[in-house]
Motif scaffolding. Structure first.
Motif, PDB file in Angstrom:
ATOM      1  N   ILE A   1       0.842  -1.190   0.000  1.00 29.49           N
ATOM      2  CA  ILE A   1       0.000   0.000   0.000  1.00 29.49           C
ATOM      3  C   ILE A   1       0.884   1.251   0.000  1.00 29.49           C
ATOM      4  O   ILE A   1       1.762   1.398   0.853  1.00 29.49           O
ATOM      5  CB  ILE A   1      -0.933   0.016   1.218  1.00 29.49           C
ATOM      6  CG1 ILE A   1      -1.747  -1.284   1.283  1.00 29.49           C
ATOM      7  CG2 ILE A   1      -1.841   1.231   1.179  1.00 29.49           C
ATOM      8  CD1 ILE A   1      -2.612  -1.560   0.082  1.00 29.49           C
ATOM      9  N   VAL A   2       0.645   2.135  -0.959  1.00 24.96           N
ATOM     10  CA  VAL A   2       1.396   3.388  -1.066  1.00 24.96           C
ATOM     11  C   VAL A   2       0.433   4.549  -0.827  1.00 24.96           C
ATOM     12  O   VAL A   2      -0.420   4.824  -1.678  1.00 24.96           O
ATOM     13  CB  VAL A   2       2.064   3.530  -2.439  1.00 24.96           C
ATOM     14  CG1 VAL A   2       2.835   4.846  -2.526  1.00 24.96           C
ATOM     15  CG2 VAL A   2       2.996   2.357  -2.710  1.00 24.96           C
ATOM     16  N   PRO A   3       0.531   5.227   0.314  1.00 28.78           N
ATOM     17  CA  PRO A   3      -0.396   6.331   0.613  1.00 28.78           C
ATOM     18  C   PRO A   3      -0.211   7.504  -0.348  1.00 28.78           C
ATOM     19  O   PRO A   3       0.918   7.854  -0.725  1.00 28.78           O
ATOM     20  CB  PRO A   3      -0.027   6.734   2.044  1.00 28.78           C
ATOM     21  CG  PRO A   3       0.734   5.573   2.593  1.00 28.78           C
ATOM     22  CD  PRO A   3       1.444   4.960   1.432  1.00 28.78           C
ATOM     23  N   CYS A   4      -1.328   8.109  -0.723  1.00 28.96           N
ATOM     24  CA  CYS A   4      -1.335   9.288  -1.591  1.00 28.96           C
ATOM     25  C   CYS A   4      -2.038  10.404  -0.821  1.00 28.96           C
ATOM     26  O   CYS A   4      -3.241  10.322  -0.568  1.00 28.96           O
ATOM     27  CB  CYS A   4      -2.063   9.008  -2.897  1.00 28.96           C
ATOM     28  SG  CYS A   4      -1.381   7.619  -3.827  1.00 28.96           S
ATOM     29  N   ALA A   5      -1.329  11.438  -0.476  1.00 27.05           N
ATOM     30  CA  ALA A   5      -1.833  12.449   0.443  1.00 27.05           C
ATOM     31  C   ALA A   5      -2.913  13.321  -0.184  1.00 27.05           C
ATOM     32  O   ALA A   5      -2.953  13.521  -1.407  1.00 27.05           O
ATOM     33  CB  ALA A   5      -0.682  13.328   0.920  1.00 27.05           C
ATOM     34  N   ALA A   6      -3.768  13.848   0.675  1.00 30.12           N
ATOM     35  CA  ALA A   6      -4.787  14.792   0.208  1.00 30.12           C
ATOM     36  C   ALA A   6      -4.134  16.002  -0.442  1.00 30.12           C
ATOM     37  O   ALA A   6      -4.694  16.595  -1.375  1.00 30.12           O
ATOM     38  CB  ALA A   6      -5.660  15.222   1.382  1.00 30.12           C
TER      39      ALA A   6
END
Length: 400
Positions: free
Chosen positions: A141-146
């Motif tokens: 899982i690679v988080p993508c910021a707001a």
């Protein structure tokens, strides 16, 4: 000896379905519930599509079809890919499955060996990680910021790739955020993928016709044709044609992979429903103007919901480019207590209290691998949306 296979312990039931089921049960028990949890258009399937299905029944088209789908439908899928995105697939590179989820399942089970990794940008649709895990793969899982519009940065993709990486998923427009990628957005991502020739790409374009404000979506192979030979382009009729219950998804992919997916499907579900295929043929090759009508309605609803969410105390909500979801942050609500006495310790506590105290069903962000938010589907009528948003505002105002 245990009855249940160990592999099943790697996955959880779909949390979006679970919340929709709970909301339905509360409604049946007499509670006033507005459900904003399901990713399902409230529009009826267009008349011409239903008529095509009726004609197919009356013509006796009720027998088994080829596992990969009828040839006329596969030709129509190929033509739709060409018209919509400039993609060139032949019928033997097309497979029709029982919804887009089966396309994903077929591709993962046909290719993943134990320990192979699949990169999944988050927030992500709830089923991607579980399908990968069920196929003995490892979801990365690679988080993508707001702050980046919930979009993946090329540098973060590069950093996530390892010698074990076999797949990279991209969903645009995205469920749950509505974030959509333009050709300009995809160019640096394609450049990273060109440097890693062993990584396959799965692009989920199921919402690509539901975009707003003149936004032009793009897909990987359209931007970089050199990636065609290791890309699965998936789409379907569920969202754009209001045909969720007809269960038709499809993909274009290199013939070697399509044959493997066909082999797997032949020993699981075989071909999809013949009547649904006849309806899908009409959807793809018939008039397309009703999509525009739906898009205009969805855009108005999006603007209503985004505006009302940003007026709610403690919530912030970005304006997405596509799909029919918004994904507000609850950062300003955490650590407080609801009027009914629930401590808002996380996004799951928030949506649970919202359902129990105000009768609004939404899905918590952790279900989409991104805590601190919740998903609202605005695929329902405007008055219900306005009332639901009013209740959310009231719920947030009551937090202490």
């Amino acid at each position: 000896m245990d009855l249940i296979a160990a592999r099943l312990n790697k996955v959880s039931p779909s949390q979006t379905i679970a919340i929709s089921t709970k909301a339905r049960a509360l409604k049946e028990a007499g509670q006033d519930v507005i459900s904003l949890s399901a990713g399902e258009p409230d529009f009826d399937t267009p008349r011409n599509i239903k008529d095509a299905a009726i004609r197919a029944i009356e013509a006796g088209q009720t027998k088994y079809t080829d596992v990969a789908g009828t040839l006329p439908l596969r030709r129509a899928v190929a033509e739709r890919f060409r018209i919509d995105s400039g993609l060139d697939y032949t019928p033997d590179e097309i497979i029709v499955s029982t919804g887009g989820k089966q396309v994903i399942y077929n591709a993962m089970v046909a290719t993943l060996n134990a320990g192979d990794e699949a990169i999944i940008p988050a927030p992500c649709w709830v089923s991607y990680p579980d399908i990968v895990a069920l196929a003995d793969g490892v979801p990365v899982i690679v988080p993508c910021a707001a702050e980046t519009g919930f979009k993946l940065r090329a540098a973060d993709l590069e950093a996530a790739i390892t010698p074990r990486t076999k797949w990279f998923f991209l969903n645009s427009p995205c469920n749950p955020t509505g974030a959509a990628y333009s050709a300009e957005d995809l160019r640096p991502i394609c450049d990273v993928l060109l440097r890693h020739p062993d990584v396959w790409i799965f692009t989920d374009d199921i919402y690509d016709k539901l975009v707003y404000d003149g936004f032009t979506p793009a897909t990987i192979v359209q931007v970089e044709p050199r990636l065609r030979d290791r890309t699965v382009t998936m789409n379907g009729v569920s969202k754009a044609y209001a045909m969720t219950g007809w269960r038709i998804g499809f993909s274009g992919a290199p013939a070697v992979l399509t044959r493997a997916m066909n082999k797997l499907q032949s020993q699981s579900t075989s071909g999809t429903c013949s009547i649904s295929q006849a309806a899908a043929l009409e959807a793809l090759s018939g008039p397309q103007d009703l999509i525009g009508d739906m898009v205009r309605a969805y855009q108005d609803r999006r603007d209503l919901v985004v505006g009302m969410m940003n007026q709610a105390r403690g919530l912030t909500c970005s304006r997405p480019e596509g799909a029919f979801y918004v994904f507000p942050s609850i950062e300003g609500c955490l650590g407080k207590v609801s009027a009914g006495g629930t401590a808002i310790v996380d996004d799951e506590a928030f949506v649970t209290a919202l359902l129990e105290e105000e009768g609004v069903a939404a899905v918590h962000g952790a279900a989409f691998m991104f805590a601190g938010h919740f998903r609202i589907s605005y695929a329902t009528d405007t008055e219900s949306l306005r009332e639901a948003c009013t209740r959310i505002q009231r719920f947030c105002a009551g937090l202490r």
